[in-house]
Design a protein around this motif. Structure first.
Motif, PDB file in Angstrom:
ATOM      1  N   ASP A 283       0.809  -1.203   0.000  1.00 52.60           N
ATOM      2  CA  ASP A 283       0.000   0.000   0.000  1.00 52.60           C
ATOM      3  C   ASP A 283       0.853   1.268   0.000  1.00 52.60           C
ATOM      4  N   GLY A 284       1.983   1.258   0.711  1.00 50.67           N
ATOM      5  CA  GLY A 284       2.821   2.444   0.806  1.00 50.67           C
ATOM      6  C   GLY A 284       3.744   2.633  -0.365  1.00 50.67           C
ATOM      7  N   TYR A 285       3.820   1.648  -1.242  1.00 50.87           N
ATOM      8  CA  TYR A 285       4.729   1.727  -2.384  1.00 50.87           C
ATOM      9  C   TYR A 285       4.233   0.760  -3.442  1.00 50.87           C
ATOM     10  N   ILE A 286       3.675   1.283  -4.517  1.00 48.87           N
ATOM     11  CA  ILE A 286       3.151   0.415  -5.564  1.00 48.87           C
ATOM     12  C   ILE A 286       4.319  -0.230  -6.297  1.00 48.87           C
ATOM     13  N   ASN A 287       4.387  -1.538  -6.226  1.00 54.50           N
ATOM     14  CA  ASN A 287       5.551  -2.276  -6.697  1.00 54.50           C
ATOM     15  C   ASN A 287       5.486  -2.542  -8.198  1.00 54.50           C
ATOM     16  N   GLY A 288       5.630  -1.473  -8.978  1.00 55.42           N
ATOM     17  CA  GLY A 288       5.725  -1.642 -10.422  1.00 55.42           C
ATOM     18  C   GLY A 288       4.522  -2.328 -11.026  1.00 55.42           C
ATOM     19  N   ASP A 289       4.770  -3.321 -11.854  1.00 56.70           N
ATOM     20  CA  ASP A 289       3.720  -4.004 -12.589  1.00 56.70           C
ATOM     21  C   ASP A 289       3.079  -5.083 -11.714  1.00 56.70           C
ATOM     22  N   GLY A 290       1.890  -4.777 -11.182  1.00 55.24           N
ATOM     23  CA  GLY A 290       1.202  -5.715 -10.306  1.00 55.24           C
ATOM     24  C   GLY A 290       0.473  -6.812 -11.038  1.00 55.24           C
ATOM     25  N   THR A 291       0.713  -6.938 -12.351  1.00 59.65           N
ATOM     26  CA  THR A 291       0.072  -7.985 -13.137  1.00 59.65           C
ATOM     27  C   THR A 291       1.040  -9.121 -13.459  1.00 59.65           C
ATOM     28  N   LYS A 292       2.268  -9.053 -12.931  1.00 58.79           N
ATOM     29  CA  LYS A 292       3.279 -10.049 -13.280  1.00 58.79           C
ATOM     30  C   LYS A 292       3.847 -10.711 -12.028  1.00 58.79           C
ATOM     31  N   GLN A 293       3.966 -12.028 -12.072  1.00 53.62           N
ATOM     32  CA  GLN A 293       4.641 -12.759 -11.013  1.00 53.62           C
ATOM     33  C   GLN A 293       6.135 -12.459 -11.062  1.00 53.62           C
ATOM     34  N   GLY A 294       6.746 -12.292  -9.875  1.00 52.20           N
ATOM     35  CA  GLY A 294       8.190 -12.151  -9.793  1.00 52.20           C
ATOM     36  C   GLY A 294       8.719 -10.755 -10.039  1.00 52.20           C
ATOM     37  N   HIS A 295       7.840  -9.751 -10.260  1.00 51.28           N
ATOM     38  CA  HIS A 295       8.331  -8.394 -10.489  1.00 51.28           C
ATOM     39  C   HIS A 295       9.049  -7.904  -9.239  1.00 51.28           C
ATOM     40  N   ASN A 296      10.344  -7.561  -9.377  1.00 49.40           N
ATOM     41  CA  ASN A 296      11.193  -7.150  -8.250  1.00 49.40           C
ATOM     42  C   ASN A 296      11.213  -8.192  -7.128  1.00 49.40           C
ATOM     43  N   GLY A 297      11.003  -9.456  -7.499  1.00 52.14           N
ATOM     44  CA  GLY A 297      11.129 -10.550  -6.547  1.00 52.14           C
ATOM     45  C   GLY A 297       9.867 -10.928  -5.803  1.00 52.14           C
ATOM     46  N   TRP A 298       8.728 -10.259  -6.096  1.00 51.14           N
ATOM     47  CA  TRP A 298       7.499 -10.505  -5.349  1.00 51.14           C
ATOM     48  C   TRP A 298       6.582 -11.479  -6.088  1.00 51.14           C
ATOM     49  N   TYR A 299       5.990 -12.397  -5.321  1.00 48.48           N
ATOM     50  CA  TYR A 299       5.141 -13.436  -5.896  1.00 48.48           C
ATOM     51  C   TYR A 299       3.806 -13.513  -5.151  1.00 48.48           C
ATOM     52  N   TYR A 300       2.731 -13.701  -5.918  1.00 46.01           N
ATOM     53  CA  TYR A 300       1.384 -13.848  -5.377  1.00 46.01           C
ATOM     54  C   TYR A 300       1.084 -15.347  -5.288  1.00 46.01           C
ATOM     55  N   LEU A 301       0.872 -15.839  -4.065  1.00 51.73           N
ATOM     56  CA  LEU A 301       0.838 -17.275  -3.826  1.00 51.73           C
ATOM     57  C   LEU A 301      -0.358 -17.652  -2.953  1.00 51.73           C
ATOM     58  N   TYR A 302      -0.567 -18.947  -2.808  1.00 48.17           N
ATOM     59  CA  TYR A 302      -1.611 -19.445  -1.915  1.00 48.17           C
ATOM     60  C   TYR A 302      -1.274 -20.858  -1.485  1.00 48.17           C
ATOM     61  N   SER A 303      -1.990 -21.316  -0.457  1.00 54.22           N
ATOM     62  CA  SER A 303      -1.883 -22.707  -0.023  1.00 54.22           C
ATOM     63  C   SER A 303      -3.270 -23.184   0.386  1.00 54.22           C
ATOM     64  N   GLN A 304      -3.583 -24.431   0.050  1.00 59.64           N
ATOM     65  CA  GLN A 304      -4.851 -25.004   0.474  1.00 59.64           C
ATOM     66  C   GLN A 304      -4.802 -25.467   1.926  1.00 59.64           C
ATOM     67  N   GLU A 305      -3.622 -25.377   2.552  1.00 63.82           N
ATOM     68  CA  GLU A 305      -3.515 -25.651   3.980  1.00 63.82           C
ATOM     69  C   GLU A 305      -4.094 -24.463   4.755  1.00 63.82           C
ATOM     70  N   THR A 306      -5.098 -24.710   5.576  1.00 61.66           N
ATOM     71  CA  THR A 306      -5.710 -23.665   6.399  1.00 61.66           C
ATOM     72  C   THR A 306      -5.963 -24.203   7.802  1.00 61.66           C
ATOM     73  N   ASN A 307      -6.136 -23.276   8.753  1.00 62.45           N
ATOM     74  CA  ASN A 307      -6.431 -23.636  10.143  1.00 62.45           C
ATOM     75  C   ASN A 307      -5.386 -24.589  10.705  1.00 62.45           C
ATOM     76  N   THR A 308      -4.109 -24.234  10.489  1.00 63.21           N
ATOM     77  CA  THR A 308      -2.997 -25.122  10.847  1.00 63.21           C
ATOM     78  C   THR A 308      -2.270 -24.698  12.108  1.00 63.21           C
ATOM     79  N   ASN A 309      -2.743 -23.645  12.787  1.00 67.65           N
ATOM     80  CA  ASN A 309      -2.038 -23.091  13.950  1.00 67.65           C
ATOM     81  C   ASN A 309      -0.622 -22.640  13.593  1.00 67.65           C
TER      82      ASN A 309
END
Length: 471
Positions: A283-309
């Protein structure tokens, strides 16, 4: 104008120059110098033995935002540089929003009330002191020409009207000069356009915003008037560089208007992010192209593991897919779209599901019904070394319904857990630590919906990474 949490930059005590802001001095000082000793932190954050290669775990405290508001109480609108605001102009006009900032100059101040053609109409309401483009001098003021240039403070806002009917023309500019290195956010609103669209000679204005040499925004308003248009923009600036707010008369200035400009600048990251030795996301710094995985090293990810403490198998973490516009998810109408787990990407996503994961600081795993997933932002180390991480976000359950159980927030470096905190009532999570990473190893920020994802939120995500040294 919305307020943001300033990120405090945490450096190890052994470094010669500390980078804490003054209000960070109250942060806890229980710092572990061992890679295997327990550390004392906020009791609501799960205490644990530090994994090998994790150092100096510490919860960071809030710091006050630095803000510069145009038209603040007591501002002197007759002084250049008051509270870092400047009145400027350029002779470049009708450029479709493309300007050479090296040609921008400071305006001069006229305190005459008699009214001059390029200062104000002799009989008009603009008959008051104003800043004036340098191409217009007192010697060229002819009241009968009906020119209405008006670059002046009006109560708590700015008039930026380049309405010179008979030329020569210039673009009127309000500029903000950065007092220090860092990322700045500009929140601005304005009213602009063509006061008489029935006049075929009137062509309105082009409104543009630059961060130093980079064009951040441009909009041409030629045959109508837009009122209260709002936009929020980010720029990484060195001390002495400018935000420029430009009002261009296009081909001519007849019937042009641009007024009620309200502007506020917020320093969101008090350091210069170069994406070589430092990186930032959110939010404090828009990291370039938010439509691409890996831009400046950032990746949008997920896991189906939930409620794992807070215990996850990182081998089960997968990449999300990008979705821009869709009637099936209201958040995809936002400028940065959203990243979605494969399990939601098409047929499983309904109007009621509001998963939102985007470059402007959202990591909300909200779903109205199963299947659920944990939302994850990952940063991949470009080389082996020690890095510091400063993480902040606002998270919890937006509803007090018994069904809503909040979220778990966990930080991992590779397979090593750094911290975990469960949040139900919406509140801030702020945490800093150092870690040794191998090349291509990840730091993960994980937001787990726990048993149910109803009304879950995680927003205002900000992460700052600094390279501290080679391994």
């Amino acid at each position: 104008m919305k307020s943001k949490t300033m990120l405090c930059i945490f450096l190890t005590a052994s470094m010669a120059a500390a980078a804490f802001l003054p209000s960070c001095s109250n942060a806890q000082d229980e710092i572990s110098s061992s890679t295997s000793s327990a550390v004392s932190v906020d009791s609501s954050i799960e205490p644990s033995v530090l994994a090998e290669g994790i150092y100096n775990v510490k919860e960071l405290q809030f710091a006050d935002d630095k803000k510069w508001t145009y038209g603040e109480d007591g501002q002197d609108g007759s002084v250049q540089g008051y509270n870092s605001w400047y009145y400027m102009y350029t002779e470049e006009t009708n450029t479709e929003g493309i300007y050479d900032i090296s040609k921008i100059k400071e305006s001069w101040y006229s305190d005459i009330n008699g009214g001059g053609s390029c200062i104000s109409s002799g009989n008009g309401s603009n008959n008051k002191p104003t800043w004036v483009a340098g191409i217009y001098s007192k010697d060229s003021d002819i009241a009968s020409t009906g020119n209405w240039w008006d670059q002046s403070m009006n109560y708590m806002s700015l008039n930026l009207n380049p309405a010179v009917e008979n030329g020569p023309y210039a673009s009127a500019i309000l500029a903000f000069k950065a007092p220090e290195d860092g990322n700045y956010r500009l929140d601005i609103s304005f009213t602009a356009g063509n006061k008489d669209k029935s006049d075929s000679q009137s062509d309105g204005i082009t409104f543009s915003v630059y961060g130093n040499t980079d064009k951040l925004y441009s909009r041409s308003v030629t045959d109508n008037i837009i009122e209260g248009e709002s936009v929020s923009l980010n720029a990484m600036l060195k001390a002495g560089q400018y935000f420029y707010i430009i009002s261009d008369p296009n081909k001519n200035g007849k019937n042009d208007m641009c007024n009620d400009i309200r502007a506020e600048i917020t320093l969101t990251i008090p350091q210069y992010i170069d994406n070589n030795n430092s990186w930032a996301f959110g939010d404090g710094y828009i990291n370039g192209d938010g439509t691409k995985q890996g831009h400046n090293g950032w990746y949008y990810l997920y896991s189906q593991e939930t409620n794992t403490n807070g215990v996850y198998d990182i081998s089960k973490i997968e990449e999300c897919r990008y979705k821009q516009l869709s009637e099936t998810n209201s958040y995809t109408e936002k400028a940065f779209g959203t990243w979605l787990p494969e399990i939601y990407y098409e047929e499983n996503l309904t109007q009621e599901n509001n998963w939102h994961q985007s470059a402007d600081g959202y990591l909300s795993p909200e779903m109205s019904h199963p299947p659920y997933a944990s939302a994850i932002i990952g940063w991949k180390a470009p080389e082996a070394g020690r890095y510091s991480f400063n993480v902040s976000l606002f998270a919890g359950s937006a509803s007090t319904d018994d069904l809503c159980d909040g979220v778990d927030i966990s930080l991992y470096c590779g397979s090593r857990k750094v911290s975990r905190k469960s949040i139900k009532i919406p509140s801030n999570f702020i945490y800093g630590f150092e870690a040794d990473l191998e090349k291509d190893e990840y730091m993960y920020l994980i937001v787990d919906p726990k048993n149910t994802a109803v009304s879950d939120l995680a927003e205002n995500v900000n992460i700052v990474v600094n390279k501290l040294g080679q391994q």
